[in-house]
Motif scaffolding. Structure first.
Motif, PDB file in Angstrom:
ATOM      1  N   UNK A   1      -7.153  33.904  56.869  1.00  0.00           N
ATOM      2  CA  UNK A   1      -8.186  33.686  57.879  1.00  0.00           C
ATOM      3  C   UNK A   1      -7.460  33.604  59.231  1.00  0.00           C
ATOM      4  N   UNK A   2      -7.632  34.627  60.059  1.00  0.00           N
ATOM      5  CA  UNK A   2      -6.942  34.640  61.354  1.00  0.00           C
ATOM      6  C   UNK A   2      -7.712  33.791  62.355  1.00  0.00           C
ATOM      7  N   UNK A   3      -6.959  33.257  63.318  1.00  0.00           N
ATOM      8  CA  UNK A   3      -7.592  32.477  64.390  1.00  0.00           C
ATOM      9  C   UNK A   3      -8.462  33.392  65.248  1.00  0.00           C
ATOM     10  N   UNK A   4      -9.615  32.890  65.639  1.00  0.00           N
ATOM     11  CA  UNK A   4     -10.505  33.677  66.489  1.00  0.00           C
ATOM     12  C   UNK A   4     -10.134  33.477  67.954  1.00  0.00           C
ATOM     13  N   UNK A   5     -10.329  34.444  68.808  1.00  0.00           N
ATOM     14  CA  UNK A   5     -10.866  35.776  68.493  1.00  0.00           C
ATOM     15  C   UNK A   5      -9.791  36.686  67.886  1.00  0.00           C
ATOM     16  N   UNK A   6     -10.195  37.482  66.899  1.00  0.00           N
ATOM     17  CA  UNK A   6      -9.273  38.450  66.292  1.00  0.00           C
ATOM     18  C   UNK A   6      -9.388  39.748  67.091  1.00  0.00           C
ATOM     19  N   UNK A   7      -8.554  39.837  68.097  1.00  0.00           N
ATOM     20  CA  UNK A   7      -8.614  40.990  69.009  1.00  0.00           C
ATOM     21  C   UNK A   7      -8.009  42.233  68.356  1.00  0.00           C
ATOM     22  N   UNK A   8      -8.226  43.353  68.971  1.00  0.00           N
ATOM     23  CA  UNK A   8      -7.605  44.591  68.511  1.00  0.00           C
ATOM     24  C   UNK A   8      -6.088  44.485  68.491  1.00  0.00           C
ATOM     25  N   UNK A   9      -5.548  43.789  69.472  1.00  0.00           N
ATOM     26  CA  UNK A   9      -4.096  43.615  69.554  1.00  0.00           C
ATOM     27  C   UNK A   9      -3.587  42.785  68.368  1.00  0.00           C
ATOM     28  N   UNK A  10      -4.325  41.715  68.048  1.00  0.00           N
ATOM     29  CA  UNK A  10      -3.948  40.876  66.901  1.00  0.00           C
ATOM     30  C   UNK A  10      -4.022  41.684  65.610  1.00  0.00           C
ATOM     31  N   UNK A  11      -5.114  42.439  65.439  1.00  0.00           N
ATOM     32  CA  UNK A  11      -5.263  43.265  64.230  1.00  0.00           C
ATOM     33  C   UNK A  11      -4.096  44.238  64.083  1.00  0.00           C
ATOM     34  N   UNK A  12      -3.753  44.905  65.172  1.00  0.00           N
ATOM     35  CA  UNK A  12      -2.678  45.892  65.113  1.00  0.00           C
ATOM     36  C   UNK A  12      -1.365  45.226  64.731  1.00  0.00           C
ATOM     37  N   UNK A  13      -1.077  44.084  65.333  1.00  0.00           N
ATOM     38  CA  UNK A  13       0.171  43.377  65.034  1.00  0.00           C
ATOM     39  C   UNK A  13       0.199  42.954  63.562  1.00  0.00           C
ATOM     40  N   UNK A  14      -0.914  42.383  63.099  1.00  0.00           N
ATOM     41  CA  UNK A  14      -0.954  41.868  61.735  1.00  0.00           C
ATOM     42  C   UNK A  14      -0.894  43.003  60.709  1.00  0.00           C
ATOM     43  N   UNK A  15      -1.618  44.065  60.957  1.00  0.00           N
ATOM     44  CA  UNK A  15      -1.618  45.192  60.010  1.00  0.00           C
ATOM     45  C   UNK A  15      -0.244  45.857  59.937  1.00  0.00           C
ATOM     46  N   UNK A  16       0.412  45.979  61.070  1.00  0.00           N
ATOM     47  CA  UNK A  16       1.765  46.543  61.052  1.00  0.00           C
ATOM     48  C   UNK A  16       2.718  45.636  60.275  1.00  0.00           C
ATOM     49  N   UNK A  17       2.544  44.333  60.447  1.00  0.00           N
ATOM     50  CA  UNK A  17       3.400  43.386  59.733  1.00  0.00           C
ATOM     51  C   UNK A  17       3.141  43.458  58.222  1.00  0.00           C
ATOM     52  N   UNK A  18       1.879  43.603  57.832  1.00  0.00           N
ATOM     53  CA  UNK A  18       1.558  43.736  56.401  1.00  0.00           C
ATOM     54  C   UNK A  18       2.196  45.002  55.816  1.00  0.00           C
ATOM     55  N   UNK A  19       2.115  46.089  56.569  1.00  0.00           N
ATOM     56  CA  UNK A  19       2.671  47.355  56.069  1.00  0.00           C
ATOM     57  C   UNK A  19       4.186  47.274  55.883  1.00  0.00           C
ATOM     58  N   UNK A  20       4.836  46.515  56.749  1.00  0.00           N
ATOM     59  CA  UNK A  20       6.281  46.298  56.597  1.00  0.00           C
ATOM     60  C   UNK A  20       6.545  45.397  55.383  1.00  0.00           C
ATOM     61  N   UNK A  21       5.715  44.366  55.245  1.00  0.00           N
ATOM     62  CA  UNK A  21       5.899  43.398  54.155  1.00  0.00           C
ATOM     63  C   UNK A  21       5.902  44.071  52.785  1.00  0.00           C
ATOM     64  N   UNK A  22       4.994  45.023  52.586  1.00  0.00           N
ATOM     65  CA  UNK A  22       4.854  45.616  51.251  1.00  0.00           C
ATOM     66  C   UNK A  22       5.922  46.660  50.923  1.00  0.00           C
ATOM     67  N   UNK A  23       6.924  46.763  51.787  1.00  0.00           N
ATOM     68  CA  UNK A  23       8.067  47.623  51.449  1.00  0.00           C
ATOM     69  C   UNK A  23       9.098  46.875  50.599  1.00  0.00           C
ATOM     70  N   UNK A  24       8.881  45.595  50.381  1.00  0.00           N
ATOM     71  CA  UNK A  24       9.849  44.819  49.584  1.00  0.00           C
ATOM     72  C   UNK A  24       9.972  45.442  48.191  1.00  0.00           C
ATOM     73  N   UNK A  25      11.223  45.579  47.735  1.00  0.00           N
ATOM     74  CA  UNK A  25      11.533  46.414  46.584  1.00  0.00           C
ATOM     75  C   UNK A  25      10.848  45.993  45.289  1.00  0.00           C
ATOM     76  N   UNK A  26      10.678  44.704  45.070  1.00  0.00           N
ATOM     77  CA  UNK A  26      10.171  44.271  43.761  1.00  0.00           C
ATOM     78  C   UNK A  26       8.651  44.407  43.632  1.00  0.00           C
ATOM     79  N   UNK A  27       7.985  44.830  44.696  1.00  0.00           N
ATOM     80  CA  UNK A  27       6.538  45.059  44.616  1.00  0.00           C
ATOM     81  C   UNK A  27       6.277  46.355  43.846  1.00  0.00           C
ATOM     82  N   UNK A  28       5.409  46.275  42.835  1.00  0.00           N
ATOM     83  CA  UNK A  28       5.044  47.465  42.062  1.00  0.00           C
ATOM     84  C   UNK A  28       3.978  48.258  42.803  1.00  0.00           C
TER      85      UNK A  28
END
Lengths: 139, 139
Positions: free
Chosen positions: B48-75
């Motif tokens: 649950x992100x703090x409001x307001x969830x701006x476009x800038x926040x979404x972009x930052x968070x989504x990019x961070x998620x995409x990096x996170x799921x590169x961890x090797x042990x994730x199937x």
């Protein structure tokens, strides 16, 4: 045909043969990163059963879950219980987790009124005290 | 070799070649029921992100998620947002869903202290007001 086109056709034909034979959906995929989930509709349900959760209740509920996931539009499923992990942010209070994936929302919409799903609810709704559902689509 | 053995070897070799080429993890599997999930460790996190969830926040968070799921042990993984479904039992209040699967608990244990995961937390923890995690293993 160029060698590239021949190779591509060979791969496509082989993939179709193996998919038809049910040979490309098992062990090899578990050992490497796959992206089957990425574009799917995720339907994740957590059940809190009424206490005491006896062996008899568990058996009834687990059998009902196994029947539920035979519904045709389900792509894949996971029937779970808390994993034994423990941190502040982890909710370990639920009894059962039901994760099912669908190709899209339309397939999930077919699942909701499906007779097998309706029978699951009718047979089991007295067993639970709380249900929380999270539906997610890809970002 | 008998024809059956030849055929089997052909299929095994083709499967290995295609897996190596990344060619057998896409569309064909989406159209039929598979059981890749059934035995895996399921780690599902709702933010649950703090409001307001701006476009800038979404972009930052989504990019961070995409990096996170590169961890090797994730199937496998699914990065999601609420699906637009609506019933009493559905929680649609979260901002993002992060579903990741592991072969087993040991692989999840490697993910937690992984530098990429620690960087994700350090970079993004100011963005959320609440996180709930459900870890599940097969019944």
């Amino acid at each position: 045909m160029s060698n590239n086109i021949k190779r591509r056709k060979f791969i496509e034909t082989s993939a179709k043969s193996m998919a038809a034979a049910g040979l490309i959906t098992t062990a090899p995929l578990l050992s490497t990163k796959v992206n089957n989930l990425e574009k799917l509709f995720i339907h994740h349900v957590y059940f809190w059963l009424k206490k005491p959760v006896t062996g008899e209740v568990k058996a009834k509920f687990e059998n009902a879950l196994k029947k539920l996931v035979t519904i045709e539009t389900i792509v894949d499923f996971h029937l779970g219980v808390p994993a034994g992990t423990s941190r502040d942010v982890i909710d370990t209070s639920y009894s059962y987790s039901l994760l099912v994936t669908f190709k899209n929302k339309a397939d999930q919409d077919l699942y909701q009124p499906h007779p097998i799903h309706q029978k699951f609810i009718a047979d089991c709704q007295d067993l639970w005290e709380k249900v929380v559902v999270y539906d997610s689509v890809s970002i």
